[in-house]
Design an enzyme around this catalytic site. Structure first.
Site, mmCIF file in Angstrom:
data_model
loop_
_atom_site.group_PDB
_atom_site.id
_atom_site.type_symbol
_atom_site.label_atom_id
_atom_site.label_comp_id
_atom_site.label_asym_id
_atom_site.label_seq_id
_atom_site.Cartn_x
_atom_site.Cartn_y
_atom_site.Cartn_z
ATOM 1 N N GLU A 195 -3.981 7.509 -5.297
ATOM 2 C CA GLU A 195 -4.224 6.743 -6.527
ATOM 3 C C GLU A 195 -5.550 7.174 -7.134
ATOM 4 O O GLU A 195 -6.517 7.358 -6.383
ATOM 5 C CB GLU A 195 -4.250 5.247 -6.209
ATOM 6 C CG GLU A 195 -2.880 4.742 -5.768
ATOM 7 C CD GLU A 195 -2.851 3.248 -5.468
ATOM 8 O OE1 GLU A 195 -3.808 2.536 -5.815
ATOM 9 O OE2 GLU A 195 -1.856 2.798 -4.877
ATOM 10 N N ARG A 250 0.857 -1.185 0.000
ATOM 11 C CA ARG A 250 0.000 0.000 0.000
ATOM 12 C C ARG A 250 0.895 1.236 0.000
ATOM 13 O O ARG A 250 1.890 1.298 0.756
ATOM 14 C CB ARG A 250 -0.910 0.021 1.236
ATOM 15 C CG ARG A 250 -2.090 -0.921 1.151
ATOM 16 C CD ARG A 250 -3.085 -0.505 0.047
ATOM 17 N NE ARG A 250 -4.254 -1.353 -0.041
ATOM 18 C CZ ARG A 250 -4.397 -2.398 -0.855
ATOM 19 N NH1 ARG A 250 -3.403 -2.755 -1.659
ATOM 20 N NH2 ARG A 250 -5.521 -3.091 -0.883
ATOM 21 N N HIS A 304 -1.142 0.282 -10.076
ATOM 22 C CA HIS A 304 -1.709 -0.689 -9.130
ATOM 23 C C HIS A 304 -2.230 -1.929 -9.872
ATOM 24 O O HIS A 304 -3.412 -2.249 -9.817
ATOM 25 C CB HIS A 304 -2.827 -0.050 -8.283
ATOM 26 C CG HIS A 304 -3.082 -0.801 -6.997
ATOM 27 N ND1 HIS A 304 -3.475 -0.183 -5.835
ATOM 28 C CD2 HIS A 304 -3.011 -2.124 -6.695
ATOM 29 C CE1 HIS A 304 -3.636 -1.085 -4.877
ATOM 30 N NE2 HIS A 304 -3.365 -2.272 -5.384
HETATM 31 C C1 DGY Z 1 -5.684 -6.016 -3.093
HETATM 32 O O1 DGY Z 1 -6.409 -6.975 -3.392
HETATM 33 O O2 DGY Z 1 -5.748 -5.457 -2.002
HETATM 34 C C2 DGY Z 1 -4.685 -5.591 -4.094
HETATM 35 O O3 DGY Z 1 -4.135 -4.366 -3.797
HETATM 36 C C3 DGY Z 1 -5.279 -5.579 -5.465
HETATM 37 O O4 DGY Z 1 -4.238 -5.588 -6.401
#
Ligand code: DGY
Length: 324
Positions: free
Chosen positions: A266, A237, A285
């Site tokens: 984002e 993250r 992402h």
């Molecule tokens: C999630 O599933 O949390 C991921 O970040 C998606 O790519």
């Protein structure tokens, strides 16, 4: 009567049909306050919600007095106010297993592309700059047999260690909340404290969820401890890394490069300093973004919601304490 469910993400047709077989489903375009106000009656009746990438906070939950289950099409659940869900006895379901290998692939892609400057030099070829045999100004640095540092040894960290150790002959160092026996046995991974990890590794691969403890866990002080030749990879993250501190470290060459799939904001704003730095690979992402895996995540999320609203939760529950 079938329970009402709010769907805030488009699903493949077969999965939508599966959801429709169990619930009265209404699709909406997101969970912004405007959309929620526009559909106030629906939210007042809904017993379940399913989707991804939208905040579910206390203010929203106040408008959903009948909500019993939330199902996120993701492993990460930092968009949810889990305390507020717990207080109301609402079950939160997620998709922790299906995306593991795909996200580990993305991390390895970031390792390789940032070390070997794949994106940058491919851009140069497209721009017609490959006019003669290339010289050192096009060279990258080796990946194989370098020290892989993994911050956060969960499922994804383990899958990354497998690739790095068995595929690329990399010694594995890691830091996590606790020792990981399987990583140590299968990959000879060495547990170390965060400072040692920062000082020793050639690649710092961050695979941590965003929590109060991990927010800005890597900042100026931590970056200063890394080798000038080291590369930082973040596919967990964005806010786990202090982005301004990272930009400064990349500009000052405190570290060599960064490969990033996640950001503090984002989508990454088009005027972000990160986009001006040649030693940054920035992805939108895409961690789990393959057709197969995104389908699998949506399928698991649908099954999770069906199980949760039927009171038959056996797995994939973030807050099992509310079931008791
Ligand atoms: C999630 O599933 O949390 C991921 O970040 C998606 O790519």
């Amino acid at each position: 009567m079938k329970p009402e469910v709010v769907l805030y993400k488009t699903l493949p047709d077969d999965l939508r049909a599966r959801l429709d077989a169990h619930f009265t489903v209404t699709t909406i375009k997101g969970l912004t306050p405007e959309i929620v106000d526009e559909h106030a009656d629906l939210f007042a009746r809904a017993e379940g919600i399913i989707g991804s990438s939208c905040k579910v906070d206390d203010a929203l939950l106040q408008k959903m007095p009948k909500l019993r289950a939330a199902s996120t099409i993701s492993v990460g659940y930092d968009n949810f106010d889990v305390d507020a869900l717990n207080q109301r006895g609402i079950v939160l379901m997620h998709t922790p297993t299906v995306l593991t290998e795909t996200v580990a692939d993305t991390m390895m892609a970031l390792v390789l592309s940032s070390a070997r400057r794949v994106v940058e030099v491919a851009g140069r070829v497209k721009a017609g700059e490959w006019q003669r045999s290339i010289g050192p100004d096009w060279f990258g640095i080796d990946v194989h047999h370098k020290k892989m540092g993994i911050l956060g040894m969960g499922r994804i960290g383990l899958a990354l260690a497998q690739r790095a150790h068995h595929g690329f002959g990399m010694p594995i160092l890691y830091n996590a909340r606790r020792h990981h026996e399987e990583a140590e046995t299968r990959f000879n991974a060495q547990y170390c404290d965060l400072d040692t990890l920062l000082q020793e590794c050639d690649f710092l691969c961050i695979s941590l969820p965003l929590t109060g403890q991990t927010h800005h866990m890597i900042g100026r002080e931590q970056l200063a401890k890394m080798k000038p030749s080291a590369i930082l990879i973040n596919a967990g993250r964005g806010p786990v890394v202090d982005e301004q501190a990272l930009i400064a470290a990349l500009k000052d060459k405190t570290i060599h490069a960064a490969g990033l799939d996640v950001f503090e904001q984002e989508p990454l704003p088009a005027d972000s300093e990160l986009l001006k730095l040649p030693n940054v690979v920035a992805l939108p992402h895409i961690g789990s973004a393959t057709h197969e895996t995104r389908y699998g995540m949506a399928r698991d999320a649908v099954e999770n919601l069906i199980a949760a609203l039927a009171g038959k939760v056996e797995k994939n529950c973030v807050n099992p304490q509310v079931l008791r």
